[in-house]
Design an enzyme around this catalytic site. Structure first.
Site, PDB file in Angstrom:
ATOM      1  N   HIS A 236       5.549  -7.052   3.173  1.00  0.00           N
ATOM      2  CA  HIS A 236       5.047  -7.440   1.851  1.00  0.00           C
ATOM      3  C   HIS A 236       4.231  -8.727   1.913  1.00  0.00           C
ATOM      4  O   HIS A 236       3.370  -8.965   1.067  1.00  0.00           O
ATOM      5  CB  HIS A 236       6.218  -7.608   0.883  1.00  0.00           C
ATOM      6  CG  HIS A 236       5.844  -7.399  -0.551  1.00  0.00           C
ATOM      7  ND1 HIS A 236       4.629  -7.784  -1.074  1.00  0.00           N
ATOM      8  CD2 HIS A 236       6.532  -6.842  -1.585  1.00  0.00           C
ATOM      9  CE1 HIS A 236       4.584  -7.470  -2.363  1.00  0.00           C
ATOM     10  NE2 HIS A 236       5.722  -6.900  -2.695  1.00  0.00           N
TER      11      HIS A 236
ATOM     12  N   SER B  63       5.958  -1.299 -11.161  1.00  0.00           N
ATOM     13  CA  SER B  63       5.189  -0.106 -11.518  1.00  0.00           C
ATOM     14  C   SER B  63       4.147   0.212 -10.455  1.00  0.00           C
ATOM     15  O   SER B  63       3.289  -0.612 -10.150  1.00  0.00           O
ATOM     16  CB  SER B  63       4.496  -0.292 -12.869  1.00  0.00           C
ATOM     17  OG  SER B  63       3.679   0.829 -13.151  1.00  0.00           O
TER      18      SER B  63
ATOM     19  N   ASP C 191      -3.865  12.292   2.883  1.00  0.00           N
ATOM     20  CA  ASP C 191      -3.937  13.564   3.598  1.00  0.00           C
ATOM     21  C   ASP C 191      -4.337  13.289   5.046  1.00  0.00           C
ATOM     22  O   ASP C 191      -5.482  12.942   5.332  1.00  0.00           O
ATOM     23  CB  ASP C 191      -4.960  14.485   2.914  1.00  0.00           C
ATOM     24  CG  ASP C 191      -5.170  15.797   3.663  1.00  0.00           C
ATOM     25  OD1 ASP C 191      -4.480  16.030   4.678  1.00  0.00           O
ATOM     26  OD2 ASP C 191      -6.032  16.576   3.233  1.00  0.00           O
TER      27      ASP C 191
END
Length: 482
Positions: free
Chosen positions: A165, A414, A424
């Site tokens: 983080h 959120s 992908d």
């Protein structure tokens, strides 16, 4: 049971800049340890949609992901470096190209045997790389990924992620992962997709000026009435729940909140005032947060005059003047907190009342002067980072004296607007993305995630820890009040 078949240290494909990279004060605010998450893929289903019977070879997949990871690290070279502590207690980043880790693994269980991949369940942790926090911080990679092939003929894969983080927030991490995936499936990056690495754009101007605002977001939150600390609440057992709001649920909540937005009420000492003085309808985040706040106050059975707040972080990239580049790679989060309300106000007023308080907290960090004042406030702590950082130990674990965000308050995270489902790697889009761990203590932590719901649009998944004594009632109110 998962077997690690291979561990690959991946370094940038080309020579990259070396030396220390200054980390902003915003980078210093958050825990430096890794955030765990997981992507799930079922290429058999994706191939069926495309009438393609190709079977994915795990060795080919891992080789492709390793090569593309080496390529993307040329652009995101700070991620291949290592953290260290300065004498003043700050974190700094050495861009030394020591690399990141990519693990190849195989599970003896089918995807179905893992259930619904609930965070903090022991079984899901074996799909995530392990980090030995007993080692020195400058020995730990900042990014780790594990590709796990599930047992059986379903052809399923998990990609478990650990992302430090201190190096970046959610938008930064997702930007990196989606760019890596794009290269892995053979596409090219556009120049606009390359990261912006200069963190000095968040360096406050000298000399530092006194804060122009109170900055309650960095101060202790309300306690249960009659208490002088939160120790008793922290000791209470918690449980986990995952609650899925369909697009129809979200729309109904929005209709309820906005229908009552201009009702005149007595509230919080403000006299007669509309809930929503702005004509702009309440957002998904505002109304879902308000709904959770109301349900939590009801489930906790708080006294009518119990003070309560909601604390959360807001992406400030577009809230500064001038704005940060959208591809800013780092932490750009502004902590904020709602006005203090009484539990009775939250539970008895229409949902628009709580939604308006959430909006007021959002609006604070939409003000450039507030964010600038916040930056100066944080920078003024100099060598006292332990007073303001999210209080993690040097091993990345929660300390006993961490700030408490639980009963009677809530802390929200959120990720609803983040494009997780664009990752992908050549397996098709993931059919599931989720966190792999939330704080197991009652710190009031609730995470909001997007949920693809076919042709019906996007729903929202609420991941939460809550005290055992209150969870049953919370879930009851959560569905009854929609």
């Amino acid at each position: 049971m998962v077997t690690i078949l291979g561990t690959h240290t991946v370094i940038p494909k080309e020579e990259t800049p070396k030396g220390l990279l200054w980390l902003s004060d915003n980078d210093q605010l958050w825990r430096w340890s890794h955030t765990p998450s997981i992507y799930l893929y079922n290429p058999k289903q994706n191939n069926a949609k495309n009438n393609n019977n190709t079977v994915v070879d795990v060795n080919v997949l891992v080789e492709r992901m390793r090569d593309s990871l080496s390529e993307i690290l040329v652009h995101y070279y700070p991620l291949a470096g290592r953290l260290s502590w300065t004498d003043g207690g700050r974190l700094e980043l050495d861009c030394n190209a020591k690399g990141v880790l990519l693990l190849e693994a195989e599970s003896k269980k089918s995807m179905a045997e893992y259930g619904d991949f609930t965070p903090n369940e022991p079984s899901i942790k074996e799909l995530i790389p392990a980090v030995d926090y007993s080692r020195q911080i400058n020995e730990l990679p900042l990014f780790l990924a594990q590709v796990t092939k599930f047992y059986g003929g379903d052809g399923g894969f998990a990609v478990g992620i650990l992302f430090s983080h201190a190096i970046g927030d959610g938008p930064a991490a997702i930007g990196f992962i989606n760019s890596w995936a794009k290269l892995a499936r053979g596409a090219k990056l556009d120049p606009s997709e390359l990261p912006f690495l200069d963190r000095t754009v968040l360096k406050p101007t000298e000399p530092l000026t006194p804060p122009l605002f109170d900055h309650r977001e960095f101060k202790p939150l309300p306690l249960i009435l009659g208490r002088t600390d939160s120790i008793e609440e922290q000791k209470k057992k918690t449980t986990f729940a995952r609650l899925k709001l369909t697009p129809e649920h979200v729309q109904k909540l929005k209709m309820n909140a906005n229908a009552n937005a201009n009702v005149t009420v007595n509230g919080n000492g403000n006299g007669n005032a509309p809930h929503n003085p702005s004509p702009r309808p309440y957002s998904r985040f505002e109304i879902i947060s308000a709904h959770i706040w109301r349900c939590a106050c009801k489930a906790r059975n708080l006294e009518e005059n119990q003070p309560t707040v909601v604390r959360f972080n807001v992406d400030i990239r577009n809230r500064l003047n001038p704005p940060l580049p959208q591809n800013y790679f780092g932490n750009a989060l502004g902590p904020t907190v709602t006005p203090t309300c009484y539990a009775k106000e939250i539970t008895t007023q229409p949902i628009s009342y709580a939604a308006q308080k959430i909006r007021e907290a959002v609006n604070k960090v939409s003000n450039h002067e507030f964010v600038k004042s916040q930056m100066h406030y944080v920078a003024g702590f100099e060598n006292r980072w332990d007073l303001i950082r999210t209080h993690y130990s040097e091993k990345g674990e929660y300390r006993a004296d961490v700030p408490f965000f639980g009963n009677p308050n809530i802390i929200l995270g959120s990720w609803m607007s983040m494009p997780f489902y664009e990752a992908d790697f050549g397996l098709g889009k993931p059919f599931y993305f989720g966190p792999c761990g939330l704080c197991p203590y009652d710190r009031g932590m609730i995470a909001l995630m997007p949920d693809e719901d076919g042709d019906n649009g996007y729903g929202v998944v609420v991941y939460m820890h809550f005290q055992v004594d209150h969870m049953k009632d919370f879930i009851k109110y959560f569905w009854e009040d929609i």
